[in-house]
Design a protein around this motif. Structure first.
Motif, mmCIF file in Angstrom:
data_model
loop_
_atom_site.group_PDB
_atom_site.id
_atom_site.type_symbol
_atom_site.label_atom_id
_atom_site.label_comp_id
_atom_site.label_asym_id
_atom_site.label_seq_id
_atom_site.Cartn_x
_atom_site.Cartn_y
_atom_site.Cartn_z
ATOM 1 N N GLN A 220 -28.473 25.908 -2.405
ATOM 2 C CA GLN A 220 -28.942 25.074 -3.509
ATOM 3 C C GLN A 220 -30.358 25.460 -3.911
ATOM 4 O O GLN A 220 -31.203 25.704 -3.046
ATOM 5 N N ILE A 222 -32.482 23.456 -5.341
ATOM 6 C CA ILE A 222 -33.306 22.304 -4.974
ATOM 7 C C ILE A 222 -32.495 21.483 -3.979
ATOM 8 O O ILE A 222 -31.353 21.107 -4.260
ATOM 9 N N TYR A 223 -33.034 21.229 -2.828
ATOM 10 C CA TYR A 223 -32.305 20.446 -1.830
ATOM 11 C C TYR A 223 -32.609 18.966 -2.056
ATOM 12 O O TYR A 223 -33.686 18.581 -2.504
ATOM 13 N N GLY A 224 -31.645 18.119 -1.748
ATOM 14 C CA GLY A 224 -31.849 16.685 -1.924
ATOM 15 C C GLY A 224 -30.692 15.894 -1.353
ATOM 16 O O GLY A 224 -29.756 16.443 -0.779
ATOM 17 N N ARG A 245 -28.022 23.341 2.090
ATOM 18 C CA ARG A 245 -28.015 21.925 1.721
ATOM 19 C C ARG A 245 -28.282 21.024 2.928
ATOM 20 O O ARG A 245 -27.840 21.296 4.039
ATOM 21 N N THR A 462 -37.589 15.933 -3.016
ATOM 22 C CA THR A 462 -38.186 16.611 -4.166
ATOM 23 C C THR A 462 -37.564 16.070 -5.455
ATOM 24 O O THR A 462 -36.485 15.474 -5.438
ATOM 25 N N ASP A 464 -35.480 16.340 -8.579
ATOM 26 C CA ASP A 464 -34.368 17.176 -9.043
ATOM 27 C C ASP A 464 -34.127 16.867 -10.524
ATOM 28 O O ASP A 464 -33.450 15.899 -10.883
ATOM 29 N N ASP A 466 -32.402 18.448 -12.799
ATOM 30 C CA ASP A 466 -31.034 18.566 -13.290
ATOM 31 C C ASP A 466 -30.216 17.323 -12.932
ATOM 32 O O ASP A 466 -29.391 16.865 -13.729
#
Length: 512
Positions: A220, A222-224, A245, A462, A464, A466
């Protein structure tokens, strides 16, 4: 070199010599295939189907089995040995006059060792002592081992007690060499079969309700979806950093935005954290998201599903875990978090400031760091004072908003969100929300997480963009849950460590 290593080396040299002798005799020590028609359990559980009533040594039901040689009683013109296949062990009777002089005298008696793979074709009978046995009419060599298996020995001491020597029982060695552990400690297979049965029962439960199993990205940008530190990697062709992830929540909620009413995924997730009895950096969880539902509905759903899992695995809702008997029968208690903390500590944390809560933690002798925000402080207090005492399955509900950046604000209580964790045997096994679908509120929560990161909280989420864009297109009311498969498997199989339910847990490098 130690005596053990020297002895092992000598045994390997002997086996390598036997390997060469097999080839000299024209025996392929590693053939390509073998036709197996039955397994040990098939025969032992249905012996009446194989053994003729009028003649115990003649049966039209011939069998072909294969497995590892585990014991040998070598005699003159006839011998007994046992083989172990994927279902268990069974005794074999082999006679020189049936399989041939060379096959028996030169191969079986002299070149077969414990651990070697063999194939047997013959018929089933009962020995005089009543043991169901296969009478070998054909003997086939299927695989030579050049490293001897650990062979535990049971000896009766002077007091008449049975003592086991050379057991393959060192836990670290068992985890590192799971392939050996599975061979010599046969109960280990049962644990992993039950784990698979557990996962299948959960999958069937969700499929029967019309929810769709999906796959989402492991790599990914951006991890979340959780508070954790990620593993980082780099994609050369795109020249961009990516993360393994830590959760699949935000992608599954994107699918709810896209119009699916219910989606779930059994996922491998990765968190860059320490090792413990309850933590492995690579772990499995199932996440489920259902549109138009809330966390109250999800509590009902979870306790019904886990009750069903216990019944399928054990035939009862009661499961023994260590010294405790845990009962998964519905309904489970539901206790708000602040209420649970006050009951155990005498402190009501509702409405308290960050500084006040930090001071309470110190009064309770709980170690806290200066960079911990309000949510982390409350989590530490709960984890130290409440969680270890929750043995029976319990829902802890209504978490402080500071602990839950992805959950919806409570519809009637200030300062908390509609979230629950399922706690069992002193540890969290599930986490669930009425999902936050207000994009303005979600952005504010992400920005607060970003502030915590700048103050030193490496596990804060963080932003995200998107995901924010996705819910700006509109997400219906949704309930979501993540259930830890490894921890649930520990409970369902009465396993003491997460490493006992992982085939190949992460281990520290071996020292020379």
């Amino acid at each position: 070199m130690s005596n053990t290593e020297s002895s092992l080396s000598e045994q390997q040299e002997i086996r390598l010599e036997k390997l060469q002798k097999l080839r000299e005799l024209g025996v392929n020590p590693y053939p390509f295939e073998y036709d197996v028609t039955h397994h040990s359990a098939d025969i032992l559980e249905n012996e009446d189907k194989f053994i003729s009533e009028d003649d115990t040594e003649d049966n039209s039901h011939s069998v072909s089995v294969a497995g590892r040689v585990m014991t040998q009683r070598i005699m003159g013109k006839a011998s007994f040995f046992t083989i172990q296949d994927s279902q268990g062990t069974i005794q074999i009777y082999i006679r020189r006059d049936d399989v041939g002089v060379e096959e028996y005298n030169k191969v079986f008696k002299k070149l077969v060792d414990i651990g070697d793979f063999v194939g047997i074709k013959g018929f089933v009978f009962k020995t005089r002592t009543g043991e169901t046995t296969i009478h070998a009419e054909e003997f086939h060599f299927l695989g030579k081992t050049v490293r001897p298996l650990p062979t535990p020995k049971e000896v009766e001491n002077e007091e008449g007690e049975t003592v086991t020597y050379d057991a393959f029982s060192d836990k670290e060695l068992r985890y590192r060499q799971r392939y050996v552990d599975l061979v010599v400690n046969t109960d280990v297979k049962k644990v992993f079969k039950q784990r698979t049965q557990m996962v299948q029962a959960m999958r069937n439960f969700m499929n029967d309700r019309g929810y769709m199993e999906v796959e989402t990205p492991i790599l990914q940008p951006i991890y979340g979806g959780a508070a954790a530190r990620p593993f980082k990697t780099h994609h050369n062709a795109l020249d961009m950093d990516l993360y393994l992830r830590i959760a699949n929540e935000l992608y599954l909620k994107r699918l709810i935005v896209g119009g699916f009413d219910g989606v779930y995924e059994f996922s491998k997730d990765f968190r860059n954290e320490g090792l413990s009895r309850f933590h492995n950096p690579e772990f499995t969880q199932v996440e489920l998201y259902v549109a138009y539902k809330d966390y109250n509905w999800m509590m009902d759903f979870m306790e019904e599903m886990i009750e069903k899992v216990a019944l399928e695995l054990h035939g009862t809702t009661k499961v023994t875990v260590g010294e405790n008997e845990i009962d998964f029968k519905r309904p489970w208690p539901r206790i708000p978090m602040y209420e649970a903390i006050e009951k155990e500590t005498g402190f009501d944390l509702a409405g308290k400031s960050e500084d006040e809560i930090r001071e309470i933690a110190r009064e309770l002798s709980i170690h806290v760091e200066d960079e911990m925000g309000k949510g982390k402080l409350i989590d530490e207090i709960f984890g130290e004072t409440v969680e270890p005492k929750l043995i029976q399955p319990t829902f802890i509900t209504d978490y402080p908003i500071e602990m839950s950046p992805l959950a919806k604000k409570h519809r009637s209580k200030g300062g908390v969100v509609e979230r629950f964790e399922a706690i069992c045997n002193g540890k969290e096994i599930a986490n669930a929300f009425t999902e936050l679908n207000d994009p303005v509120d979600q952005r504010e929560r992400f920005e607060e997480q970003a502030r915590l990161r700048t103050e030193g909280d490496e596990e804060a989420m963080t932003v995200d963009e998107d995901f924010l864009k996705a819910i700006e297109y509109g997400m219906p009311p949704t309930a979501g849950i993540g259930i830890g498969i490894d921890r649930l498997a520990m409970i369902m199989t009465n396993s003491d460590s997460i490493r006992d339910v992982l085939f190949f847990p992460l281990m520290r490098p071996e020292k020379d």
